[in-house]
Write an enzyme that holds these catalytic residues in place. Structure first.
Site, mmCIF file in Angstrom:
data_model
loop_
_atom_site.group_PDB
_atom_site.id
_atom_site.type_symbol
_atom_site.label_atom_id
_atom_site.label_comp_id
_atom_site.label_asym_id
_atom_site.label_seq_id
_atom_site.Cartn_x
_atom_site.Cartn_y
_atom_site.Cartn_z
ATOM 1 N N ARG A 180 0.824 -1.207 0.000
ATOM 2 C CA ARG A 180 0.000 0.000 0.000
ATOM 3 C C ARG A 180 0.860 1.259 0.000
ATOM 4 O O ARG A 180 2.017 1.230 0.396
ATOM 5 C CB ARG A 180 -0.944 0.007 1.205
ATOM 6 N N LYS A 325 -8.383 -2.185 1.591
ATOM 7 C CA LYS A 325 -8.182 -1.350 2.753
ATOM 8 C C LYS A 325 -8.855 0.022 2.607
ATOM 9 O O LYS A 325 -9.196 0.658 3.602
ATOM 10 C CB LYS A 325 -6.680 -1.209 3.054
ATOM 11 N N HIS A 344 -9.549 -3.671 13.104
ATOM 12 C CA HIS A 344 -8.525 -4.342 12.288
ATOM 13 C C HIS A 344 -8.087 -5.579 13.059
ATOM 14 O O HIS A 344 -7.103 -5.580 13.791
ATOM 15 C CB HIS A 344 -7.327 -3.399 12.044
ATOM 16 N N SER A 362 0.300 -5.252 10.560
ATOM 17 C CA SER A 362 0.636 -6.160 9.464
ATOM 18 C C SER A 362 1.781 -7.099 9.854
ATOM 19 O O SER A 362 2.797 -6.661 10.383
ATOM 20 C CB SER A 362 1.030 -5.315 8.256
ATOM 21 N N LYS A 366 -2.422 -12.052 12.686
ATOM 22 C CA LYS A 366 -3.896 -12.111 12.686
ATOM 23 C C LYS A 366 -4.395 -13.273 11.832
ATOM 24 O O LYS A 366 -5.205 -14.082 12.271
ATOM 25 C CB LYS A 366 -4.500 -10.792 12.148
ATOM 26 N N THR A 367 -3.889 -13.333 10.591
ATOM 27 C CA THR A 367 -4.368 -14.383 9.685
ATOM 28 C C THR A 367 -3.871 -15.746 10.137
ATOM 29 O O THR A 367 -4.640 -16.712 10.230
ATOM 30 C CB THR A 367 -3.912 -14.086 8.235
ATOM 31 N N ASP A 381 -9.219 -10.405 9.081
ATOM 32 C CA ASP A 381 -8.622 -9.062 9.043
ATOM 33 C C ASP A 381 -9.530 -7.885 9.407
ATOM 34 O O ASP A 381 -9.051 -6.908 9.948
ATOM 35 C CB ASP A 381 -8.038 -8.829 7.641
ATOM 36 N N ARG A 446 1.389 -12.435 -1.360
ATOM 37 C CA ARG A 446 0.075 -12.612 -0.732
ATOM 38 C C ARG A 446 -0.814 -13.574 -1.495
ATOM 39 O O ARG A 446 -0.713 -13.691 -2.716
ATOM 40 C CB ARG A 446 -0.659 -11.265 -0.698
HETATM 41 N N1 ATP Z 1 5.235 -17.129 16.512
HETATM 42 C C1 ATP Z 1 4.567 -16.691 15.442
HETATM 43 N N2 ATP Z 1 3.285 -16.300 15.557
HETATM 44 C C2 ATP Z 1 2.608 -15.819 14.491
HETATM 45 N N3 ATP Z 1 3.128 -15.743 13.234
HETATM 46 C C3 ATP Z 1 4.404 -16.159 13.063
HETATM 47 C C4 ATP Z 1 5.164 -16.648 14.146
HETATM 48 N N4 ATP Z 1 6.379 -16.974 13.669
HETATM 49 C C5 ATP Z 1 6.374 -16.696 12.359
HETATM 50 N N5 ATP Z 1 5.196 -16.229 11.958
HETATM 51 C C6 ATP Z 1 4.873 -15.771 10.583
HETATM 52 O O1 ATP Z 1 4.501 -14.391 10.643
HETATM 53 C C7 ATP Z 1 3.552 -14.072 9.650
HETATM 54 C C8 ATP Z 1 2.287 -13.491 10.271
HETATM 55 O O2 ATP Z 1 1.555 -12.929 9.203
HETATM 56 P P1 ATP Z 1 -0.022 -12.790 9.107
HETATM 57 O O3 ATP Z 1 -0.415 -13.006 7.688
HETATM 58 O O4 ATP Z 1 -0.717 -13.630 10.098
HETATM 59 O O5 ATP Z 1 -0.130 -11.242 9.431
HETATM 60 P P2 ATP Z 1 -1.407 -10.359 9.674
HETATM 61 O O6 ATP Z 1 -1.409 -9.904 11.081
HETATM 62 O O7 ATP Z 1 -2.598 -11.085 9.201
HETATM 63 O O8 ATP Z 1 -1.074 -9.082 8.739
HETATM 64 P P3 ATP Z 1 -1.921 -8.280 7.632
HETATM 65 O O9 ATP Z 1 -2.837 -7.353 8.336
HETATM 66 O O10 ATP Z 1 -0.870 -7.551 6.852
HETATM 67 O O11 ATP Z 1 -2.639 -9.275 6.784
HETATM 68 C C9 ATP Z 1 3.257 -15.360 8.905
HETATM 69 O O12 ATP Z 1 4.039 -15.380 7.758
HETATM 70 C C10 ATP Z 1 3.681 -16.437 9.915
HETATM 71 O O13 ATP Z 1 4.071 -17.630 9.301
HETATM 72 O O1 OAA Z 2 -3.608 -4.024 3.368
HETATM 73 C C1 OAA Z 2 -2.687 -4.761 3.023
HETATM 74 O O2 OAA Z 2 -2.017 -4.602 2.011
HETATM 75 C C2 OAA Z 2 -2.366 -5.944 3.836
HETATM 76 C C3 OAA Z 2 -2.933 -5.863 5.170
HETATM 77 O O3 OAA Z 2 -3.822 -6.586 5.510
HETATM 78 C C4 OAA Z 2 -2.399 -4.840 6.083
HETATM 79 O O4 OAA Z 2 -1.407 -4.187 5.738
HETATM 80 O O5 OAA Z 2 -2.967 -4.688 7.170
HETATM 81 CA CA CA Z 3 -3.818 -10.879 7.276
HETATM 82 MN MN MN Z 4 -4.567 -6.231 7.543
#
Ligand code: ATP
Ligand code: OAA
Ligand code: CA
Ligand code: MN
Length: 662
Positions: A180, A325, A344, A362, A366-367, A381, A446
């Site tokens: 972004r 977003k 979020h 990010s 979360k995911t 998300d 992604r």
């Molecule tokens: N202990 C841990 N707990 C959680 N995630 C971990 C851990 N160790 C490594 N990871 C890695 O960290 C990343 C967490 O990314 P995730 O996609 O869950 O982010 P997000 O909070 O959903 O972000 P976004 O809002 O950008 O989507 C993953 O690639 C996951 O494999």
């Molecule tokens: O919006 C994006 O590109 C990915 C995301 O989920 C974040 O950054 O929270």
């Molecule tokens: Ca996510």
């Molecule tokens: Mn997000």
């Protein structure tokens, strides 16, 4: 050696007494009455290849009425309904300086057979010739709510960098932007938003005026109408039926259309019939830059939101996450107006109906952590928390793919199949096997897939009030405990702080972690002042008795460079213990500086890692880093000290006292 009569170095294919391959039978056997003549097949029902191909297809669901459509209680014919729909799309695409919208027609221009022969404009009345542009002289073909299969074909045929991977996903490239562009996100400041929105220092809402918005809107619309064809998606946001928003996404790429097909809620054919006028429209002209000579434009990228017009314009970035977003930002404005909190966060539910929210910036998990094989996934998300419970805003998930491993994240791995959009990944040229460790294009690779690709998705994506509120921080300084239990004031303090520390750019060797503070764990998306959301969260948590937790998914045993990231398996054990209620019953002790309550033992996790100081070989370095982080928290919170949170000044004081103490 086997006693099949073949020995001494010779080999056989089975253990029957046979010396060689079975004979191929060319003679007709008595019991089988097999005929092998060419003319035996059933006759072909077509004279030409074209005719044969036309037999392949039958009319598809989205254009076939399920029930007789009504407008204000009056039955309308299917022809009339189609006409109204085209009129609505033409109106969406209308230039504001010309009297009529473009002439639109449904179907792919490359497939003449599918294009209706009606060469009659949507608006019958005579328009002054003066107002007609070149693009107004031609038809703009509308590819309306295409299916994933149709979008695959469009992408592969017309968009460079589109390929089918070995698991069936559509690999795409988002172009020059692979993330972004928050510094190019603008919101129109007018009489309404002037008072409602958060402006100024720290706010993500960079202002623009109505006139400049219209210039960019015109630029996007003219670009889109000059194309042979545009994609139009009509979809929904929010699984709460009383607070559902109708969105229309107009875009130039099949990649964008499929991404939104996956990420927004997909209407049923019946729902589509009654769709009518959208509540919000996105004009995604991402390939086309904005004009740098236009007021406010500081780069060739601009993402512009006009809440009064209910429109968003995208110029100069093809990163699909801007649409997702951008709409989230809109929900952050619309929902609080209805006393609904937008979040979020990820969200899942246990078999007993216990709901957990996962907040975090990010890359904090979360995911990864809301996708839990033992629980129902509500969403990964974006959520709403209303008086009736939680609801997912979206219809899909957007998972980070870097270093994705089947064993660690099996549900996400398996969701990367036909229909899934895989952004900016690298794959083996011949086998099309994706190398998830490859960061050649970007580290922000992604996958966007419909939520039902996760086997235990909770459909519809709604649930009761949350029992646990988990704040995730990926602390690359390695001083926050793997898990802490928070009181309400601490939860609010950490929610408003929105801390994480990631390490950027791993290529140039070891870098210092940099702390990021993003209010409400999503300052880039919020529209009102953070304390507004915080007050709502406090009120809801108190009312429904939710417990707050702080979970560090980042470093242990030292900062980035000397320590290592906490094993995902340990974090999962911690989360399991929160869900089961076991952690609530654990014995606790208080940490220095941050004053966090940490458990002394937890099943499945080595006790020594629960208190970070134990894992640092250099105790002085630990103390220094802890104080450094405490200082960063304090400095960040300064801007909030003059705000009242909620109606109660007691809570405000408690929150201010809930930060680091040293
Ligand atoms: N202990 C841990 N707990 C959680 N995630 C971990 C851990 N160790 C490594 N990871 C890695 O960290 C990343 C967490 O990314 P995730 O996609 O869950 O982010 P997000 O909070 O959903 O972000 P976004 O809002 O950008 O989507 C993953 O690639 C996951 O494999
Ligand atoms: O919006 C994006 O590109 C990915 C995301 O989920 C974040 O950054 O929270
Ligand atoms: Ca996510
Ligand atoms: Mn997000």
């Amino acid at each position: 050696m086997a006693s099949n009569g073949v020995g001494n170095g010779e080999f056989s294919f089975d253990n029957k007494r046979r010396t060689g391959l079975p004979k191929i039978q060319t003679q007709k056997t008595e019991d089988e009455n097999v005929v092998c003549h060419d003319d035996s097949a059933t006759p072909v029902k077509a004279q030409t290849l074209e005719e044969l191909h036309s037999l392949q297809k039958k009319k598809s669901a989205p254009t076939t009425p399920i029930k007789s459509p009504h407008v204000f209680g009056v039955a309308v014919s299917e022809e009339e309904r189609q006409k109204q729909q085209l009129q609505s799309i033409s109106a969406s695409l209308a230039s504001l300086t010309r009297e009529t919208g473009p002439k639109v027609v449904k179907g792919d221009p490359a497939r003449q057979a599918e294009t209706p022969k009606v060469q009659r404009p949507v608006h019958h009345h005579h328009t002054p010739a003066l107002n007609i542009s070149d693009s107004g002289l031609k038809f703009t073909h509308i590819l309306y709510n295409l299916s994933p299969a149709e979008l695959y074909e469009q992408a592969i045929k017309y968009e460079k960098g589109s390929f089918i991977t070995s698991s069936g996903a559509l690999a795409t490239l988002s172009g020059a932007k692979t993330g972004r562009s928050p510094r190019d996100k603008r919101v129109v400041r007018d009489e309404t938003t002037e008072d409602d929105l958060w402006w100024g220092k720290g706010s993500p809402n960079i202002e623009m005026d109505e006139q400049t918005f219209l210039i960019n809107r015109e630029r996007a619309v003219d670009y889109l109408c000059s194309l042979e064809k545009v994609f139009v998606n009509d979809q929904f946001l929010n699984w709460d039926p009383n607070n559902r928003i109708k969105v229309r996404i107009v875009s130039a790429r099949a990649y964008h259309s499929l991404f939104m097909h996956n990420m927004c809620i997909r209407p049923t054919p019946e729902e589509l019939e009654d769709f009518g006028t959208p509540d919000f429209t996105i004009y995604n002209a991402g390939q086309f830059p904005c004009n740098r000579y236009t007021h406010y434009m500081t780069s060739s990228t601009s993402i512009d939101i006009n809440l009064a017009r209910r429109e968003m314009v995208i110029l100069g970035t093809q990163y699909a996450g801007e649409m997702k977003k951008g709409l989230f930002g809109v929900m952050h404005y619309l929902m609080p107006k209805r006393q609904i909190l937008s979040l979020h966060s990820g969200c899942n539910m246990g078999k007993e109906g216990d709901v957990a929210l996962f907040f975090g910036l990010s890359g904090t998990g979360k995911t990864t952590l809301s996708t839990d094989h033992n629980r129902y996934l509500i969403g990964d998300d974006e959520h709403c928390w209303s008086d009736h419970g939680v609801s997912n805003i979206e219809g899909g998930c957007y998972a980070k793919c870097i270093d994705l491993a089947r064993e660690k994240e099996p549900d996400i791995w398996n969701a990367i199949k036909f229909g899934t959009v895989l952004e900016n990944v690298v794959f083996e040229e011949h086998t099309r096997e994706v190398d998830y460790t490859d960061k050649s294009v970007t580290e922000n690779t992604r996958a966007a897939y419909p939520i039902e690709y996760i086997p235990n998705a909770k459909i519809p994506c709604v649930g009761p009030h949350p029992k646990n509120v988990i704040l995730l921080a990926c602390d690359a300084f390695g001083v926050l405990p793997p898990v802490s239990k928070l009181n309400l004031a601490q939860t609010m303090y950490h929610f408003i702080s929105g801390y994480t520390a990631l390490v950027a750019g791993t290529e140039d060797g070891i870098k210092e972690p940099t702390a990021t503070f993003s209010a409400c764990f999503g300052a880039a998306f919020i529209m009102l002042h953070p304390t507004k959301y915080a007050a709502m969260l406090a009120e809801k948590m108190l009312k429904h008795g939710a417990t707050g937790w702080l979970v560090n998914t980042g470093w242990s045993g030292g900062s980035y460079g000397s320590g290592s990231r906490i094993k995902l398996a340990y974090t999962r054990k911690i989360i399991d213990a929160i869900h089961s209620g076991d952690l609530l019953k654990a014995e606790y002790k208080k940490t220095e500086v941050f004053g966090l309550e940490i458990p002394t033992a937890l099943e499945g996790v080595p006790s020594e890692i629960l208190d970070p100081v134990n894992t640092w070989p250099d105790k002085k370095a630990h103390k220094d880093t802890l104080l450094k982080l405490g200082g960063l928290f304090r400095k960040n919170f300064e801007v909030f000290t003059n705000y009242k949170i909620g109606s109660d000044s007691n809570l405000t004081e408690e929150i201010l006292a809930a930060g680091p103490n040293f």
